[in-house]
Design a protein around this motif. Structure first.
Motif, PDB file in Angstrom:
ATOM      1  N   SER A 187       0.850  -1.190   0.000  1.00 44.94           N
ATOM      2  CA  SER A 187       0.000   0.000   0.000  1.00 44.94           C
ATOM      3  C   SER A 187       0.884   1.237   0.000  1.00 44.94           C
ATOM      4  O   SER A 187       1.877   1.297   0.740  1.00 44.94           O
ATOM      5  N   TYR A 188       0.480   2.217  -0.803  1.00 44.04           N
ATOM      6  CA  TYR A 188       1.169   3.502  -0.853  1.00 44.04           C
ATOM      7  C   TYR A 188       0.274   4.633  -0.342  1.00 44.04           C
ATOM      8  O   TYR A 188       0.661   5.796  -0.406  1.00 44.04           O
ATOM      9  N   ASP A 189      -0.907   4.284   0.145  1.00 41.89           N
ATOM     10  CA  ASP A 189      -1.862   5.305   0.604  1.00 41.89           C
ATOM     11  C   ASP A 189      -2.322   5.041   2.035  1.00 41.89           C
ATOM     12  O   ASP A 189      -3.488   5.163   2.369  1.00 41.89           O
ATOM     13  N   HIS A 190      -1.368   4.629   2.866  1.00 37.02           N
ATOM     14  CA  HIS A 190      -1.616   4.436   4.303  1.00 37.02           C
ATOM     15  C   HIS A 190      -2.646   3.334   4.578  1.00 37.02           C
ATOM     16  O   HIS A 190      -3.416   3.415   5.531  1.00 37.02           O
TER      17      HIS A 190
ATOM     18  N   GLU B 179      -1.616  10.670  -6.017  1.00 37.89           N
ATOM     19  CA  GLU B 179      -0.387  10.291  -5.323  1.00 37.89           C
ATOM     20  C   GLU B 179       0.791  10.355  -6.277  1.00 37.89           C
ATOM     21  O   GLU B 179       1.887  10.753  -5.898  1.00 37.89           O
TER      22      GLU B 179
ATOM     23  N   SER C 114       9.422   4.354  -2.009  1.00 44.55           N
ATOM     24  CA  SER C 114       8.643   4.956  -0.926  1.00 44.55           C
ATOM     25  C   SER C 114       9.409   4.821   0.380  1.00 44.55           C
ATOM     26  O   SER C 114      10.082   3.816   0.610  1.00 44.55           O
TER      27      SER C 114
ATOM     28  N   VAL D  86      -1.102   1.613  -8.455  1.00 48.32           N
ATOM     29  CA  VAL D  86      -0.670   2.442  -7.329  1.00 48.32           C
ATOM     30  C   VAL D  86       0.648   3.109  -7.711  1.00 48.32           C
ATOM     31  O   VAL D  86       1.442   2.546  -8.466  1.00 48.32           O
ATOM     32  N   PRO D  87       0.914   4.298  -7.192  1.00 48.24           N
ATOM     33  CA  PRO D  87      -0.035   5.154  -6.488  1.00 48.24           C
ATOM     34  C   PRO D  87      -1.167   5.589  -7.413  1.00 48.24           C
ATOM     35  O   PRO D  87      -1.097   5.417  -8.629  1.00 48.24           O
ATOM     36  N   THR D  88      -2.208   6.197  -6.809  1.00 50.53           N
ATOM     37  CA  THR D  88      -3.291   6.761  -7.600  1.00 50.53           C
ATOM     38  C   THR D  88      -2.766   7.978  -8.338  1.00 50.53           C
ATOM     39  O   THR D  88      -1.645   8.433  -8.103  1.00 50.53           O
TER      40      THR D  88
ATOM     41  N   GLN E 295      -5.143   2.192   2.495  1.00 53.05           N
ATOM     42  CA  GLN E 295      -6.463   2.279   1.874  1.00 53.05           C
ATOM     43  C   GLN E 295      -6.613   1.268   0.734  1.00 53.05           C
ATOM     44  O   GLN E 295      -7.684   0.682   0.553  1.00 53.05           O
TER      45      GLN E 295
END
Length: 211
Positions: A85-88, A203, A125, A198-200, A90
């Motif tokens: 995950s790159y969005d904490h 992001e 990241s 990912v990321p979106t 989600q």
């Protein structure tokens, strides 16, 4: 079963664990499921606050190592995924799978560590989350996860496309039965998992502005 390396958040049995975040305590039950018989016991990552520093430093395109405790029950195997995950936390994109016979070798011997190659095009990241997830083959219909905070370097890619993590036997998601010797149970959910990137877009814009 539980991951001990890279050290999941607050794992009391972990290897080379970072210092606990202020106000948090060690978790002695990271081998427990987050859902059992469709009753939610914990959130997907169990603990929301990440380690203050990464539990591991991985390089894109190279072999990486995940170690499990030898004291858990493998419940006759099941389906395992490792995702990022790159969005904490989600969204999670799958980078490795061991379906049907997780924790067992081709010779039916217990396996407590896995080495796989991290895809070369996963973005860098300092705060990625590695999640291991598992649907057990035998016993109560459970869903297990451990989440470790990791840093990734060595990539020139701003995005990665792969299957979305499959969640089963957790409230709001499909329930599958015990395998009872049929190790194709539930495989269709993995085979038909949607592809995500990912990321979106937002992001990725933030990533580009930071480099």
């Amino acid at each position: 079963m539980e991951v001990i390396n890279p050290c999941p958040r607050y794992n009391a049995n972990g290897v080379n664990c970072p210092q606990l975040p202020p106000g948090e305590t060690l978790d002695w039950n990271t081998n427990a499921p987050i859902a059992s018989n469709m009753v939610k016991l914990q959130p997907i990552c169990k603990h929301a606050t990440p380690w203050p520093t990464p539990a591991a430093y991985w390089k894109a395109g190279t072999p990486v190592f995940v170690e499990f405790s030898t004291h858990g029950s493998p419940h006759d195997g099941g389906h395992c995924e490792w995702s990022l995950s790159y969005d904490h936390g989600q969204t999670f994109v799958v980078v490795h799978r061991k379906l049907s016979y997780c924790f067992y070798s081709d010779e039916n011997q217990l396996v407590t560590n896995y080495t796989f190659t991290l895809p070369a095009d996963v973005p860098n990241s300092d705060s990625a989350i590695l999640m291991w997830s598992w649907v057990n083959a035998m016993g109560n219909r459970e869903f297990y996860t451990n989440c470790a905070d990791i840093a990734i370097s060595g990539s020139t890619s701003a995005s990665f496309t792969g299957p979305q993590v499959t969640i089963l036997n957790y409230p709001g998601y499909p329930e599958i039965p015990e395998f009872l010797g049929n190790y194709s149970v539930g495989l269709s959910y993995y085979e038909n998992a949607p592809l995500i990137t990912v990321p979106t877009a937002s992001e990725s814009d933030a990533y580009q502005s930071a480099i």
